[in-house]
Write an enzyme that holds these catalytic residues in place. Structure first.
Site, short mmCIF file in Angstrom:
data_model
loop_
_atom_site.label_atom_id
_atom_site.label_comp_id
_atom_site.label_asym_id
_atom_site.label_seq_id
_atom_site.Cartn_x
_atom_site.Cartn_y
_atom_site.Cartn_z
N ASP A 63 0.78 -1.26 -0.07
CA ASP A 63 -0.16 0.02 0.14
C ASP A 63 0.87 1.45 -0.03
O ASP A 63 2.11 1.20 0.15
CB ASP A 63 -0.99 -0.06 1.11
CG ASP A 63 -0.26 -0.45 2.54
OD1 ASP A 63 0.79 -0.62 2.59
OD2 ASP A 63 -1.03 -0.89 3.49
N ASN A 129 -7.05 -2.58 14.48
CA ASN A 129 -8.60 -2.38 14.23
C ASN A 129 -8.74 -3.69 13.22
O ASN A 129 -9.78 -4.07 12.68
CB ASN A 129 -9.34 -1.31 13.30
CG ASN A 129 -8.58 -0.74 12.06
OD1 ASN A 129 -7.63 -1.68 11.73
ND2 ASN A 129 -9.02 -0.20 11.51
N HIS A 131 -7.33 -4.34 10.27
CA HIS A 131 -6.92 -4.24 9.06
C HIS A 131 -5.79 -4.99 8.55
O HIS A 131 -4.69 -5.10 9.39
CB HIS A 131 -6.78 -2.93 8.56
CG HIS A 131 -5.78 -2.02 8.87
ND1 HIS A 131 -5.92 -0.65 9.11
CD2 HIS A 131 -4.43 -2.28 9.01
CE1 HIS A 131 -4.48 -0.28 9.37
NE2 HIS A 131 -3.64 -0.96 9.53
N GLU A 136 -9.69 -1.84 5.55
CA GLU A 136 -10.38 -1.46 6.82
C GLU A 136 -11.55 -2.18 7.15
O GLU A 136 -11.80 -3.00 6.00
CB GLU A 136 -10.74 -0.03 6.79
CG GLU A 136 -9.49 0.88 6.37
CD GLU A 136 -8.60 1.39 7.79
OE1 GLU A 136 -8.54 0.27 8.43
OE2 GLU A 136 -8.21 2.43 7.68
C1 F6R Z 1 1.58 -1.60 6.00
C2 F6R Z 1 0.43 -1.94 6.10
C3 F6R Z 1 -0.46 -1.89 7.39
C4 F6R Z 1 0.09 -2.37 8.78
C5 F6R Z 1 -0.37 -2.22 9.94
C6 F6R Z 1 0.48 -2.52 11.33
O1 F6R Z 1 1.99 -1.65 4.61
O2 F6R Z 1 -0.08 -2.66 5.25
O3 F6R Z 1 -1.47 -3.08 7.38
O4 F6R Z 1 1.07 -3.48 8.45
O5 F6R Z 1 -1.22 -1.04 10.20
O6 F6R Z 1 1.27 -1.39 11.48
P1 F6R Z 1 2.19 -1.30 12.47
O7 F6R Z 1 3.20 -2.43 12.01
O8 F6R Z 1 3.19 -0.08 12.38
O9 F6R Z 1 1.82 -1.54 13.64
#
Ligand code: F6R
Length: 230
Positions: A63, A129, A131, A136
């Site tokens: 992403d 959450n 995701h 989301e």
């Molecule tokens: C990032 C992504 C997100 C993160 C998730 C966890 O490329 O796709 O889904 O993996 O938000 O983020 P952290 O690792 O910062 O807790």
């Protein structure tokens, strides 16, 4: 689904490197899907310290924010260059272009590239959450690469990386659930208490749109690496 419980995120990162090495040595890793975020930082540190060779591997990132250029320190393109690509050469690297004039066309371009280069392994972190990538709560399991409006929860968590005078983007481009589920193997990392609710939902074994991480229950080859005892 296989779960590997580790003592620390550093140990988790080592485990992920071991899994990657096994696939590389077996000649099974040609296309690697990468994630960003704090979870992946120790992983990329271990990968860069290792002798793993990615010169025959094509990388795809999950992403990217819309509206900030690759030179912005909070763009995921910047993160990947800083933490991995500048230190470990890959055959090719791909990430969605969040500055594209035609975002829908950019999504089609990216999804087409993914179809042409099927993912052997996809790394995933998990949002608090639930995701995965920027899919989301409420995202369809049929979704492919698309434009997403980030939820309040994700904005609250990720805004810590932006300084007061910077505006955090509230939209992003993300691979969809279906794009991710096409990967042959999924390596999911979740470290720290904040990830407990999402992991509990996953381990409860019920697929729910409200917790996108539970879509992974329908994938035949998922390895979860966590320091949480559940
Ligand atoms: C990032 C992504 C997100 C993160 C998730 C966890 O490329 O796709 O889904 O993996 O938000 O983020 P952290 O690792 O910062 O807790």
């Amino acid at each position: 689904m296989q779960t590997i419980v580790v003592d620390s995120k550093e140990q988790g990162a080592e485990k992920i490197c071991e899994l990657v090495r096994k696939e590389l040595d077996a000649g099974h890793l040609h296309v690697l899907g990468l994630a960003t975020g704090s979870t992946m930082e120790p992983v990329y540190e271990k990968m860069t310290e290792s002798d793993l060779d990615f010169t025959n591997v094509t990388a795809f990132n999950l992403d990217e924010y819309i509206g900030i250029p690759a030179t912005h320190k909070n763009s995921y393109a910047y993160y990947m260059n800083e933490l991995l690509f500048s230190k470990k050469p890959f055959k090719e690297t791909h990430i969605e272009n969040g500055m594209a004039e035609d975002l829908d066309a950019e999504c089609v371009r990216y999804e087409t590239l993914l179809k042409e280069n099927p993912l052997d392994i996809q790394f995933l972190g998990i949002g608090e959450n639930g995701h995965i990538a920027f899919n989301e709560p409420g995202t369809s399991p049929e979704s492919v690469t698309h434009v997403v409006e980030l939820t309040e929860s994700t904005i609250a968590v990720n805004s810590q990386y932006f300084t007061e005078d910077e505006t955090m983007p509230v939209t992003a481009l993300t691979m969809g659930i279906s794009s991710i589920m096409q990967a042959k193997k999924l390596i999911v990392a979740a470290f720290g208490e904040k990830k407990r609710p999402a992991l509990e939902k996953l381990f409860a074994g019920v697929v729910s749109t409200e917790w996108p991480v539970t879509y992974l229950l329908d994938h035949p080859d998922v390895i979860v690496i966590t320091d949480l005892k559940l």
